[in-house]
Design a protein around this motif. Structure first.
Motif, PDB file in Angstrom:
ATOM      1  N   ILE B 152      68.993  84.297  31.269  1.00 37.70           N
ATOM      2  CA  ILE B 152      68.098  85.393  31.654  1.00 37.70           C
ATOM      3  C   ILE B 152      68.964  86.474  32.286  1.00 37.70           C
ATOM      4  O   ILE B 152      69.689  86.208  33.233  1.00 37.70           O
ATOM      5  CB  ILE B 152      67.050  84.918  32.669  1.00 37.70           C
ATOM      6  CG1 ILE B 152      66.181  83.837  32.042  1.00 37.70           C
ATOM      7  CG2 ILE B 152      66.170  86.082  33.105  1.00 37.70           C
ATOM      8  CD1 ILE B 152      65.229  83.228  33.036  1.00 37.70           C
ATOM      9  N   PRO B 153      68.908  87.672  31.761  1.00 38.36           N
ATOM     10  CA  PRO B 153      69.770  88.718  32.313  1.00 38.36           C
ATOM     11  C   PRO B 153      69.575  88.849  33.818  1.00 38.36           C
ATOM     12  O   PRO B 153      68.443  88.812  34.316  1.00 38.36           O
ATOM     13  CB  PRO B 153      69.297  89.979  31.588  1.00 38.36           C
ATOM     14  CG  PRO B 153      68.686  89.485  30.326  1.00 38.36           C
ATOM     15  CD  PRO B 153      68.096  88.151  30.649  1.00 38.36           C
ATOM     16  N   LEU B 155      69.622  91.186  35.897  1.00 35.49           N
ATOM     17  CA  LEU B 155      68.734  92.241  36.368  1.00 35.49           C
ATOM     18  C   LEU B 155      67.281  91.792  36.325  1.00 35.49           C
ATOM     19  O   LEU B 155      66.529  91.913  37.302  1.00 35.49           O
ATOM     20  CB  LEU B 155      68.923  93.490  35.505  1.00 35.49           C
ATOM     21  CG  LEU B 155      67.945  94.618  35.760  1.00 35.49           C
ATOM     22  CD1 LEU B 155      68.255  95.298  37.074  1.00 35.49           C
ATOM     23  CD2 LEU B 155      67.997  95.626  34.630  1.00 35.49           C
ATOM     24  N   VAL B 156      66.878  91.241  35.165  1.00 36.57           N
ATOM     25  CA  VAL B 156      65.494  90.795  35.015  1.00 36.57           C
ATOM     26  C   VAL B 156      65.214  89.667  35.993  1.00 36.57           C
ATOM     27  O   VAL B 156      64.176  89.632  36.658  1.00 36.57           O
ATOM     28  CB  VAL B 156      65.247  90.324  33.565  1.00 36.57           C
ATOM     29  CG1 VAL B 156      63.842  89.793  33.414  1.00 36.57           C
ATOM     30  CG2 VAL B 156      65.508  91.436  32.588  1.00 36.57           C
ATOM     31  N   LEU B 159      64.890  91.037  39.564  1.00 37.84           N
ATOM     32  CA  LEU B 159      63.639  91.784  39.726  1.00 37.84           C
ATOM     33  C   LEU B 159      62.452  90.849  39.754  1.00 37.84           C
ATOM     34  O   LEU B 159      61.515  91.026  40.526  1.00 37.84           O
ATOM     35  CB  LEU B 159      63.471  92.790  38.582  1.00 37.84           C
ATOM     36  CG  LEU B 159      64.338  94.029  38.647  1.00 37.84           C
ATOM     37  CD1 LEU B 159      64.097  94.895  37.434  1.00 37.84           C
ATOM     38  CD2 LEU B 159      64.052  94.807  39.916  1.00 37.84           C
ATOM     39  N   LEU B 160      62.522  89.831  38.905  1.00 38.03           N
ATOM     40  CA  LEU B 160      61.414  88.888  38.801  1.00 38.03           C
ATOM     41  C   LEU B 160      61.244  88.140  40.114  1.00 38.03           C
ATOM     42  O   LEU B 160      60.149  88.084  40.681  1.00 38.03           O
ATOM     43  CB  LEU B 160      61.705  87.917  37.662  1.00 38.03           C
ATOM     44  CG  LEU B 160      60.571  86.989  37.294  1.00 38.03           C
ATOM     45  CD1 LEU B 160      59.402  87.797  36.787  1.00 38.03           C
ATOM     46  CD2 LEU B 160      61.017  86.019  36.228  1.00 38.03           C
TER      47      LEU B 160
END
Lengths: 522, 307, 317
Positions: B152-153, B155-156, B159-160
Motif C-alpha cells: 500500500i503506497p 502516502l495512502v 492518510l488512511l
C-alpha cells in the motif's frame, strides 16, 4: 536589491458602463498616455516560465480551472470578453464595447469582428453564447457557476450578445473577465471542453498535464501589439526551491511564488530581479459566527486586537504585503476606506474586550495547514504567542494539507483561509460575506451589511456607492467575524533579460496571468 | 589553501572525537565493576565516542529546560538573526532561538524515535522469527499480510490511518512502528529461514524444546547481528519519517520542535550556501553515526570474533 | 529444483490474490478518505450543486461496490479506464511515466548496488579500520539527511556550477546518453539515500559469519582473508543482503516522489500524489497496483534467491 514594489491597481469605473470604444478598435488595450511611457516591446525569443500549481489531473475544460498553471496556460491560448488592464481598469477584449440599461439589468456586448480561432474559424456571437452557457444550467459542474447564475437569459442581436440579469449589477462586465469564462469555438450551440483551440496569442504545440506546456506565437493574432515571444514554455515546478534553482541555473526565465524565506538572498543574486505586486490577495482567520464564543462580538474584537499584523507581514510575508484591517478590500482599491482606524496589536484592548464578554481568559483552538496559504501554520503560531499576553490561549492545531478545504475550512470554528481576491468590492463581499453565500466562511449574518450590499450592487452613482462600501467596510471591521491580518503580495522573480511594462497588473500573479502577452525580451 | 584548511579542521575534529571517545571509555571503565568493566575495556575508541554522544543526547534531552536559554516556543526577536552571544545559533524564520529549539528537539524526538524503533523491532522480529520457525500456513498468512501492508503506497497508508485514528504523538508512533515492522519482519524472516534448517535447531526440536524457548534461546541469538545493524538504521529513519509525516499534517504539533521538521523548514537556505539547515541535519547525522558505532561494536561481540 | 518451481508458481498465484486484496484496500481507502474528486478539483469554489453535477456525470453517485466491480471488470480485461479528472486514458498517462520511473530506479540501482556491496565487503574485510569507520560515517551521514536536502546540496555543488542540469526534463525523444546526463543528479541523490542501508547490511551479515567454525577452518588452511569472505562468508550471508536490496529496489520504484519533485522529473510518484489529492480513483488504483506488483515481485524474487543461496533450504526435508 533590485526590486519593484507596485501598488494596487485602481479599479477605474470610467468607461465601464459605456465600454471600451474609447480605447480604439484596433486592439490598443492600454491607454495612449501609458503606452508612451513604456519602453518599446521587442519581438522574439522563447520565454520559459516555472509555475506552481500544475497537476497531472489538470484538464483543458475551463469549468475546472483553479490553479496558476492552467490559468497562465489559458492566457496563452484563449481570450475573454473583457480584460482587467494592468492599471486595474476594465477594457474590452473579444467584446469591442458594451452598454447597460438604466437599471443595470440588461447588458449588450458588441463582439469584435475579424477575430479568428487557431483553427481558422471566425469568432461569432454563437461562440460567446455557447462558451458562457458551458458554465450555466442544471448540469453545470463549473467553478464559475455561482457567478453566472445571475444571468437569466442570453440572446444574440446581430453582432451583439445581450445578457439579461436576474437583478441589476453595475459590475457585470468585470464578471466577464473571470478566468473561467474563456471564449471557445462552438458547434451546434455547444463548445468542446477538450479542445486546444482558442483565439489567443499562442497556439498549443504540446501539453502534458502536470509537466509542461509548449506554445508558439499565433501569426494571425488579432492584437498587433501583444504576444511578443516566438514561443512560450510553461514548466510545472511544485517545489519552491526547485523553481529558484531553475532560475539561478538559467533553465527558466521567470518563476512565480518565490520562497519568502530566501527572497532576500535571491534578490542579491546577479542578473535576478524580484517583482512584487500588492493587490487583492489576502489571508484570513474566519471565526464561526454561529457558535460560542465567537457569537459574542466582544470576543471577536478581542481576537482582532490580539494579533500582531506588522510582525506577520514581516515574518510570514517577508515584508511583501500590507497589513489588513479586518475587511477584504485592499489598500489599492478605489473604494478602500482609508480613514478607518487601523486595528493594531494591543493586548490591553484585547483584555478589555474579553472582560466585556465576561471572561478572564479564553481557550480556543486554531486549525491551520499550509494548504490554506504558505506559512499559515507559522502565522497561527505567531498569533498564539502574541495572544497569550492578553489571556487568550490559542492552541494551534496543524491539520493535514490533504482535503483541508473539505475537512477543516467552514467546519472547524476557527481556521486559516485565503482569498485570491476579487476585482470589485461587490464580487468579494457577495462571495464571502453575504449571509447564506456558499463560501461565507464565517457564517456571518449582518442585516445592515446585507441590505447595503444589495443596494450598492445596482447603484450607478459613484459617490453614493462609495459611501455604501465605506459603511460596509466599517461594519466588517467592527462586527465582522473574520480576522484579516494581511494582504499578501504576489512575489515573482525573473532574469534581467526579461522586460516588464512599467505597470504590472495586481489582480493575479504573473501580471494577471498575462505575462505571456505583456512581457518581452529586452 | 582553503581545501588544506578544511582538511586540517576535519582532522582536528576527528582527533578531538577520538580523544573524547577514549576519555569517556576510560571514565566508564573507572566507574564500573566486574563483567561490564571487562567488556568496556575491549570497546574500540569509536564505540567510546558513540556512547559519549548518546550519553550527551540523553543528558540534553532530560535537562533541556535547564540547558536551553529560552523556551522552545518563545519569540525572542527578529527572524534569521545572526549568531551572537545571546542567540548562539541565531534565530529561526519566526524569530525563535535556534539553539534552544535544537535542544528541545532532542527531548521531543529522541524518545519518540527510540520508542518507535523498539516497538517495530519487538513486533517485526518476533513475528518474522515465528513465521520462519513455524512455517506452513502461519508463514504464508503473515508474509502475505506484510506484502499487502508494504505494497500500500505510504502516502495512502498514512492518510488512511490518519483519517481513521486522528493525529497525536502516540498514534504517530504506532503508525511509523507499523510501517517499519513490515520491513523488520522481512529481514528477520529471511535470516531465520537460514537458521531453522541448521542441525542444532533440529537437535533442539528433538530435545523437545518449546516454540518460544526455541525462538528466544536458539534462533534469536544467531539472527541478532543483522537485526542489530537494521536497528541502527531504522532508528535514524524515524527522524526522517516524522518530518515526512508532519508534511502531511500527521505528527508532532507546532510549536513543538523536532529536527526533521527543522531541516525541512530551513532547507531552502542551503541553496545559497547558508548552513542553518545543516544544524538539525547534523544533529540527526551525529546521533546516527554514534548509534551505529555502538552497534558495530555489539555486532563484533555478537559475532564472537576475537581479534 | 521442482520444489522451487512449485514455490514460484504458488507465490505468483498468491501474488495475484495479494494484488486483488490491495485493490480492494485502495478502493476502500479512497472511499474512506474525506473529500472527493469534485470537491478537490473545484477546491474552494465547490458548491453543493456543482459537486452534485460532477458526481452525476462521473458516476460517482453510484453505490461503492458497483463502482468497484465496474472498475474490476475493466481492469481484468486490461482496460484501466480513463482519468476522472481529465478523461485521458490511464494507459497513456502511465506509459511514459512508468518507463521514466523504471529508468531512474535502474540507473540508481546500477550505481548503488555494486557500490554498496563493494563497500560492504571491503568494510567487513578491513573491519574496525580507519577505512571501515570513515566509509560507515560518510554513508550514515548521507542517509541522516532527508532526501530533498541531499538533492539541494548536490544541486548547490553540481548544478549551480553548471556541470549538470537542475531540472531533469526528459521526454520520449530524449536520446539515451542525454537521459543519463540529465538524470544524473536524481540518480546520484537516490544512490546516496540507499547505499548506506545495503552496505551496512552486507557488512553486518558477513561479520556475523566470520566466527563460524567453517570460516575458522578455511582461515586455518591459510586462505587469504579476501578469498575467505568472497568464497565462504558471502554466499552464506546472501539472504539478509538480498532482502535489503529488494527493499531498497522497491523503494526506488515506489518512494521517490520527493526526488521527482525537486528535479522536476515526470515519474509515477507525482502521478500518484496528484491523483490521491484529487481523489482520482481509477488512476490511484492503477498506479497503486503497479507499485504493489513491484513489491510482490521483488519480495518473491528475494525469497527465491535467498532459498537458492542456501542448499539446505533447497533440499529441505
Amino acid at each position: 536589491m533590485t526590486e519593484t514594489m507596485k501598488n494596487g491597481g485602481v479599479l477605474s469605473r470610467r468607461g465601464l458602463l459605456k465600454g471600451a470604444t474609447a480605447l480604439g478598435a484596433a486592439g490598443l488595450i492600454l491607454p495612449a498616455s501609458m503606452r508612451k511611457a513604456m519602453a518599446e516591446p521587442k519581438k522574439g525569443g522563447t520565454l520559459r516560465i516555472a509555475i506552481t500549481g500544475g497537476s497531472t489531473t489538470d484538464s483543458l475544460d475551463p469549468a475546472t480551472w483553479s490553479e496558476l498553471f492552467v490559468q497562465v496556460f489559458a492566457a496563452c491560448r484563449v481570450n475573454y470578453l473583457t480584460e482587467i488592464a494592468a492599471d486595474g481598469s476594465l477594457v474590452g477584449e473579444l467584446a469591442e464595447s458594451w452598454e447597460a440599461s438604466a437599471d443595470a439589468a440588461t447588458w449588450r456586448f458588441k463582439i469584435r469582428s475579424g477575430v479568428t480561432f487557431h483553427s481558422g474559424k471566425s469568432l461569432t456571437p454563437d461562440d460567446v453564447v455557447a462558451s458562457i452557457n458551458h458554465h450555466r444550467g442544471e448540469d453545470s459542474k463549473s467553478a464559475a457557476k455561482p457567478i453566472v447564475e445571475q444571468i437569466k437569459d442570453i440572446a444574440i442581436d446581430g453582432d451583439t450578445v445581450v445578457f439579461t440579469l436576474v437583478a441589476g449589477n453595475a459590475d457585470f462586465p468585470f464578471i466577464m473577465s473571470d478566468y473561467h469564462l474563456a471564449i471557445l469555438p462552438s458547434a451546434d450551440g455547444k463548445i468542446d471542453p477538450a479542445t486546444e483551440d482558442g483565439t489567443g496569442g499562442y497556439i498549443v504545440d504540446s501539453w502534458e498535464a502536470g509537466v509542461n506546456a509548449k506554445v508558439k506565437r499565433n501569426p494571425n493574432y488579432w492584437k498587433a501589439d501583444r504576444a511578443h515571444f516566438d514561443a512560450v514554455e510553461l514548466y510545472s515546478i511544485l517545489d519552491s526551491t526547485a523553481r529558484q534553482n531553475a532560475l539561478l541555473t538559467g533553465q527558466v526565465d521567470v518563476i512565480d511564488k518565490v520562497d519568502i524565506n530566501t527572497v532576500g538572498l535571491l534578490s542579491q543574486a546577479p542578473g535576478i530581479k524580484i517583482l512584487a505586486t500588492t493587490g487583492t490577495q489576502h489571508f484570513v482567520f474566519p471565526m464561526d459566527y454561529r457558535a460560542a464564543p465567537f457569537s459574542d462580538n466582544n470576543v471577536r474584537l478581542a481576537l482582532k486586537y490580539a494579533i500582531d499584523r506588522e510582525e506577520m507581514v514581516q515574518k510570514i510575508l517577508g515584508g511583501y504585503g500590507a497589513v489588513g484591517n479586518d475587511h477584504p478590500i485592499g489598500p489599492g482599491d478605489q473604494f478602500f476606506a482609508a480613514d478607518l482606524e487601523q486595528h493594531a496589536y494591543d493586548a490591553d484592548k484585547a483584555k478589555f474586550y474579553l472582560k466585556e464578554a465576561g471572561m478572564d481568559s479564553l481557550n480556543i483552538q486554531l486549525s491551520a495547514a499550509d494548504a490554506a496559504f504558505a506559512g499559515a501554520v507559522d502565522a497561527a503560531v505567531l498569533y498564539s504567542e502574541k495572544a497569550a499576553a492578553a489571556g487568550i490561549n490559542i492552541e494551534v492545531v496543524r491539520e493535514p494539507n490533504d482535503a483541508y478545504w473539505d475537512n477543516v475550512w467552514m467546519k472547524k470554528p476557527f481556521c486559516a483561509s485565503y482569498w485570491g481576491g476579487r476585482p470589485t468590492p461587490d464580487w468579494m463581499f457577495t462571495t464571502a460575506y453575504a449571509a447564506g453565500a456558499p463560501w461565507n466562511e464565517s457564517y456571518w449574518d449582518n442585516p445592515r451589511f446585507n441590505e447595503l450590499l444589495l443596494a450598492a450592487r445596482s447603484e450607478l452613482d459613484f459617490a453614493k456607492r462609495k459611501d455604501m462600501y465605506h459603511e460596509m467596510q466599517m461594519i466588517c471591521q467592527k462586527e465582522g467575524s473574520t480576522v484579516t491580518p494581511m494582504f499578501a503580495s504576489y512575489v515573482m522573480a525573473h532574469t534581467d533579460k526579461v522586460a516588464t511594462p512599467d505597470q504590472v497588473a495586481t489582480n493575479w500573479g504573473l501580471d494577471g496571468f498575462r505575462c505571456v502577452e505583456r512581457w518581452w525580451f529586452a | 589553501m582553503a581545501l588544506l584548511l578544511t582538511l586540517l579542521k576535519v582532522a582536528i575534529a576527528i582527533a578531538i572525537a577520538m580523544a573524547s571517545g577514549w576519555l569517556f571509555r576510560a571514565a566508564l571503565v573507572a566507574i564500573t565493576r566486574g563483567e561490564t568493566r571487562k567488556m568496556l575495556r575491549t570497546a574500540p575508541v569509536s564505540a567510546g565516542f558513540g556512547m559519549l554522544v548518546v550519553f550527551v543526547y540523553v543528558f540534553v534531552a532530560v535537562f533541556a529546560h535547564v540547558i536551553a536559554p529560552f523556551s522552545e516556543r518563545e519569540i525572542v526577536g527578529a527572524q534569521f538573526l545572526p549568531w551572537d552571544s545571546t542567540h548562539l545559533l541565531g534565530t529561526d524564520n519566526l524569530g525563535r532561538d535556534m539553539f534552544s529549539r535544537l535542544i528541545y528537539a532532542a527531548r521531543n524526538t529522541v524518545g519518540i524515535a527510540f520508542a518507535t524503533t523498539a516497538l517495530a523491532f519487538i513486533a517485526g522480529s518476533f513475528l518474522g522469527l515465528l513465521a520462519a520457525t513455524v512455517g506452513g500456513w502461519l508463514d504464508q498468512v503473515l508474509s502475505r499480510v506484510v506484502d499487502v501492508l508494504m505494497a500500500i503506497p505510504a502516502l495512502v497508508f498514512a492518510l488512511l490511518l490518519l483519517t481513521i485514528f486522528g493525529t497525536s504523538v502516540v498514534k504517530m508512533v504506532i503508525v511509523i512502528a507499523t510501517i517499519d515492522a513490515t520491513r523488520v519482519f522481512r529481514l528477520a524472516r529471511s535470516v531465520a529461514m537460514n537458521i531453522v534448517v541448521m542441525d542444532y535447531i533440529e537437535a533442539a526440536k528433538l530435545r523437545g524444546e518449546g516454540l518460544f524457548r526455541l525462538i528466544i534461546r536458539e534462533i534469536l541469538p544467531n539472527a541478532m547481528a543483522p537485526l542489530v545493524a537494521e536497528f541502527g538504521l531504522r532508528f535514524c529513519f524515524v527522524f526522517l519519517m516524522i518530518s515526512a509525516l508532519s508534511f502531511l499534517g500527521l505528527g508532532i504539533q507546532p510549536p513543538t520542535a523536532d529536527w526533521g521538521s527543522m531541516v525541512r523548514d530551513n532547507a531552502s537556505l542551503i541553496t545559497f550556501g547558508n548552513i542553518t539547515p545543516l544544524l538539525p541535519a547534523g544533529a540527526i547525522a551525529l546521533l546516527t553515526v554514534a548509534v551505529n558505532f555502538v552497534v558495530d561494536w555489539s555486532l563484533h561481540r555478537a559475532s564472537g570474533l576475537k581479534e | 529444483m521442482t520444489a522451487i518451481w512449485t514455490m514460484i508458481a504458488k507465490r505468483i498465484g498468491l501474488g495475484l490474490l495479494t494484488l486483488f486484496v490491495i485493490s480492494i484496500i485502495i478502493f476502500g481507502a479512497t472511499e474512506l478518505l474525506p473529500g472527493d474528486l469534485a470537491k478537490s478539483i473545484l477546491g474552494q469554489s465547490a458548491t453543493p450543486e456543482t459537486v452534485a453535477a460532477f458526481r452525476r456525470e462521473l458516476g460517482l453517485d453510484l453505490p461503492a461496490h458497483i463502482r468497484y466491480f465496474n472498475w474490476l471488470a475493466g481492469a481484468v480485461q486490461g482496460d484501466f479506464g480513463t482519468s476522472l479528472a481529465n478523461k485521458r486514458a490511464i494507459s497513456d498517462l502511465i506509459a511514459t511515466r512508468l518507463s521514466n520511473t523504471l529508468f531512474l530506479a535502474l540507473y540508481a540501482a546500477a550505481i548503488a548496488i555494486p557500490l554498496s556491496l563493494t563497500l560492504g565487503i571491503l568494510a567487513a574485510l578491513y573491519r574496525n579500520s580507519v577505512f571501515d569507520r570513515a566509509a560507515n560515517a560518510l554513508a550514515l551521514t548521507s542517509i541522516s539527511f532527508p532526501e530533498f536536502f541531499v538533492a539541494y546540496i548536490l544541486i548547490f555543488f553540481l548544478a549551480r556550477t553548471g556541470l549538470f542540469p537542475s531540472m531533469a526534463q526528459v521526454d520520449a525523444q530524449t536520446a539515451f546518453g542525454d537521459m543519463l546526463y540529465k538524470t544524473f543528479l536524481p540518480a546520484l541523490t537516490l544512490t546516496l539515500v540507499v547505499t548506506a542501508h545495503m552496505m551496512r547490511m552486507t557488512r553486518a551479515a558477513i561479520i556475523n559469519l566470520l566466527a563460524s567454525p567453517y570460516i575458522e577452518m578455511a582461515r586455518l588452511k591459510g586462505m587469504s582473508p579476501g578469498r575467505v569472505i568472497l568464497k565462504h562468508a558471502l554466499p552464506n550471508a546472501l539472504a539478509p543482503i538480498i532482502t535489503v536490496v529488494a527493499l531498497n529496489l522497491a523503494y526506488l520504484i515506489t518512494g521517490v516522489v520527493v526526488v521527482e519533485v525537486v528535479f522536476v522529473y515526470p515519474g509515477l510518484g507525482q502521478l500518484m500524489v496528484d491523483s490521491v489529492s484529487k481523489r482520482d480513483f481509477p488512476v490511484v488504483q492503477a498506479v497503486a497496483l503497479i507499485f504493489a506488483a513491484a513489491y510482490v515481485l521483488l519480495n518473491l524474487t528475494a525469497d527465491v534467491l535467498s532459498t537458492l543461496s542456501n542448499p539446505r533450504l533447497v533440499h529441505r526435508k
